[in-house]
Design a protein around this motif. Structure first.
Motif, PDB file in Angstrom:
ATOM      1  N   THR A 130       0.872  -1.176   0.000  1.00  0.00           N
ATOM      2  CA  THR A 130       0.000   0.000   0.000  1.00  0.00           C
ATOM      3  C   THR A 130       0.904   1.220   0.000  1.00  0.00           C
ATOM      4  OG1 THR A 130      -1.706  -1.186   1.230  1.00  0.00           O
ATOM      5  CG2 THR A 130      -1.841   1.212   1.217  1.00  0.00           C
ATOM      6  N   ILE A 131       0.633   2.142  -0.889  1.00  0.00           N
ATOM      7  CA  ILE A 131       1.466   3.335  -1.041  1.00  0.00           C
ATOM      8  C   ILE A 131       0.937   4.415  -0.090  1.00  0.00           C
ATOM      9  CG2 ILE A 131       2.295   5.094  -2.636  1.00  0.00           C
ATOM     10  CD1 ILE A 131       1.914   2.969  -4.872  1.00  0.00           C
ATOM     11  N   VAL A 132       1.780   4.807   0.874  1.00  0.00           N
ATOM     12  CA  VAL A 132       1.381   5.749   1.923  1.00  0.00           C
ATOM     13  C   VAL A 132       2.426   6.857   2.064  1.00  0.00           C
ATOM     14  CG1 VAL A 132       0.048   4.019   3.214  1.00  0.00           C
ATOM     15  CG2 VAL A 132       2.475   4.349   3.720  1.00  0.00           C
ATOM     16  N   GLY A 133       2.217   7.748   3.015  1.00  0.00           N
ATOM     17  CA  GLY A 133       3.139   8.850   3.264  1.00  0.00           C
ATOM     18  C   GLY A 133       4.415   8.394   3.946  1.00  0.00           C
ATOM     19  N   ALA A 134       5.413   9.246   3.936  1.00  0.00           N
ATOM     20  CA  ALA A 134       6.724   8.925   4.504  1.00  0.00           C
ATOM     21  C   ALA A 134       6.657   8.633   6.001  1.00  0.00           C
ATOM     22  CB  ALA A 134       7.698  10.069   4.245  1.00  0.00           C
ATOM     23  N   ASP A 135       5.692   9.217   6.707  1.00  0.00           N
ATOM     24  CA  ASP A 135       5.567   8.987   8.149  1.00  0.00           C
ATOM     25  C   ASP A 135       4.689   7.796   8.486  1.00  0.00           C
ATOM     26  OD1 ASP A 135       7.135  11.231   8.907  1.00  0.00           O
ATOM     27  OD2 ASP A 135       5.450  12.523   8.365  1.00  0.00           O
ATOM     28  N   PRO A 139       6.781  -1.718   7.069  1.00  0.00           N
ATOM     29  CA  PRO A 139       7.081  -2.872   6.217  1.00  0.00           C
ATOM     30  C   PRO A 139       6.335  -4.145   6.620  1.00  0.00           C
ATOM     31  CG  PRO A 139       9.102  -1.753   6.882  1.00  0.00           C
ATOM     32  CD  PRO A 139       7.994  -1.146   7.658  1.00  0.00           C
ATOM     33  N   ASP A 140       6.078  -4.319   7.904  1.00  0.00           N
ATOM     34  CA  ASP A 140       5.376  -5.519   8.353  1.00  0.00           C
ATOM     35  C   ASP A 140       3.950  -5.585   7.804  1.00  0.00           C
ATOM     36  OD1 ASP A 140       7.624  -6.263   9.779  1.00  0.00           O
ATOM     37  OD2 ASP A 140       6.914  -5.372  11.650  1.00  0.00           O
ATOM     38  N   ARG A 141       3.344  -4.438   7.572  1.00  0.00           N
ATOM     39  CA  ARG A 141       1.981  -4.378   7.037  1.00  0.00           C
ATOM     40  C   ARG A 141       1.976  -4.132   5.531  1.00  0.00           C
ATOM     41  NH1 ARG A 141      -0.847   0.094  10.253  1.00  0.00           N
ATOM     42  NH2 ARG A 141      -2.499  -0.375   8.774  1.00  0.00           N
ATOM     43  N   SER A 145       6.497   3.945   1.477  1.00  0.00           N
ATOM     44  CA  SER A 145       6.432   5.377   1.205  1.00  0.00           C
ATOM     45  C   SER A 145       6.255   5.621  -0.286  1.00  0.00           C
ATOM     46  CB  SER A 145       7.716   6.047   1.678  1.00  0.00           C
ATOM     47  OG  SER A 145       7.761   7.385   1.234  1.00  0.00           O
ATOM     48  N   TRP A 146       5.509   6.652  -0.606  1.00  0.00           N
ATOM     49  CA  TRP A 146       5.280   7.008  -2.004  1.00  0.00           C
ATOM     50  C   TRP A 146       6.561   7.481  -2.683  1.00  0.00           C
ATOM     51  CZ3 TRP A 146       5.827  11.926  -4.094  1.00  0.00           C
ATOM     52  CH2 TRP A 146       6.054  12.953  -3.175  1.00  0.00           C
ATOM     53  N   ILE A 147       7.609   7.776  -1.885  1.00  0.00           N
ATOM     54  CA  ILE A 147       8.879   8.198  -2.490  1.00  0.00           C
ATOM     55  C   ILE A 147       9.875   7.051  -2.599  1.00  0.00           C
ATOM     56  CG2 ILE A 147       8.666  10.628  -1.889  1.00  0.00           C
ATOM     57  CD1 ILE A 147      10.407  10.132   0.526  1.00  0.00           C
ATOM     58  N   SER A 148       9.461   5.834  -2.205  1.00  0.00           N
ATOM     59  CA  SER A 148      10.348   4.674  -2.325  1.00  0.00           C
ATOM     60  C   SER A 148      10.490   4.302  -3.806  1.00  0.00           C
ATOM     61  CB  SER A 148       9.782   3.486  -1.546  1.00  0.00           C
ATOM     62  OG  SER A 148       8.616   2.998  -2.182  1.00  0.00           O
ATOM     63  N   PRO A 149      11.582   3.639  -4.169  1.00  0.00           N
ATOM     64  CA  PRO A 149      11.772   3.261  -5.577  1.00  0.00           C
ATOM     65  C   PRO A 149      10.628   2.396  -6.127  1.00  0.00           C
ATOM     66  CG  PRO A 149      13.816   3.012  -4.371  1.00  0.00           C
ATOM     67  CD  PRO A 149      12.767   3.323  -3.354  1.00  0.00           C
ATOM     68  N   MET A 150      10.129   1.459  -5.320  1.00  0.00           N
ATOM     69  CA  MET A 150       9.045   0.593  -5.798  1.00  0.00           C
ATOM     70  C   MET A 150       7.778   1.403  -6.060  1.00  0.00           C
ATOM     71  SD  MET A 150       7.904  -2.286  -6.766  1.00  0.00           S
ATOM     72  CE  MET A 150       9.086  -3.524  -6.288  1.00  0.00           C
TER      73      MET A 150
END
Length: 183
Positions: A130-135, A139-141, A145-150
């Motif tokens: 699920t793409i979420v905010g940096a805060d 990873p367990d869920r 972050s939307w700024i991650s490479p994936m």
């Protein structure tokens, strides 16, 4: 030597430690409504519960005499600095937050902020993120972050698209299997 020119070891420059983790230059601090609410609740808890308890202990310990050997006083002051630093951090993050509700997304055929995406790696393994905010990263869920490479590679992709993702091991191609938005 004047004490004004010395620095005690246990004292840190609080301003250096409370700066939020940097976002890419020119990008906003996007956050989902539940993530924004969690940060607000943490801030409220620190201000109304945690900090008053520590202040009470420090006040009690200060009244006991010699502060230099008083563990309750020393630990309490340290904990108070940590709480204040976290409060400043949360205030900065909440002030800069742009709350984006994934339920309001009109184009549900493409991957945007807040989407839950299932994709297949080249080796056939399926992952769901699920793409979420940096805060809000967890990873367990499967919250990334939307700024991650994936996430950045998946943004604007559609079901069935093959997407190139830069990983530490090199370029990897993944296939978007499913896109969902919470209702």
């Amino acid at each position: 030597m004047s004490k004004a020119f010395t620095r005690e070891n246990d004292t840190q420059d609080d301003d250096d430690l409370d700066d939020p983790a940097p976002l890419p230059q020119g990008f906003k601090n996007y956050m989902t409504p539940p993530g924004f609410q969690r940060l607000q609740e943490e801030l409220r808890h620190l201000l109304r519960v945690e900090r008053p308890k520590v202040v009470e202990v420090v006040s009690w310990a200060a009244g006991n005499g010699d502060r230099s050997e008083n563990g309750d006083y020393l630990y309490g002051k340290k904990r108070l600095r940590e709480i204040d630093r976290r409060i400043r951090f949360l205030n900065k993050r909440l002030e800069s937050a742009v709350v984006v509700n994934p339920q309001d997304q009109k184009n549900r055929e493409q991957v945007f902020f807040g989407a839950t995406v299932t994709y297949a790696r080249e080796d056939g393994a399926e992952n769901t993120i699920t793409i979420v905010g940096a805060d809000e990263v967890d990873p367990d869920r499967g919250h990334v972050s939307w700024i991650s490479p994936m996430a950045r590679a998946l943004l604007k992709a559609r079901q069935g698209d093959l997407v190139d993702v830069r990983t530490p091991a090199g370029l990897e191609q993944v296939e978007v299997l499913e896109i969902r938005y919470a209702d």
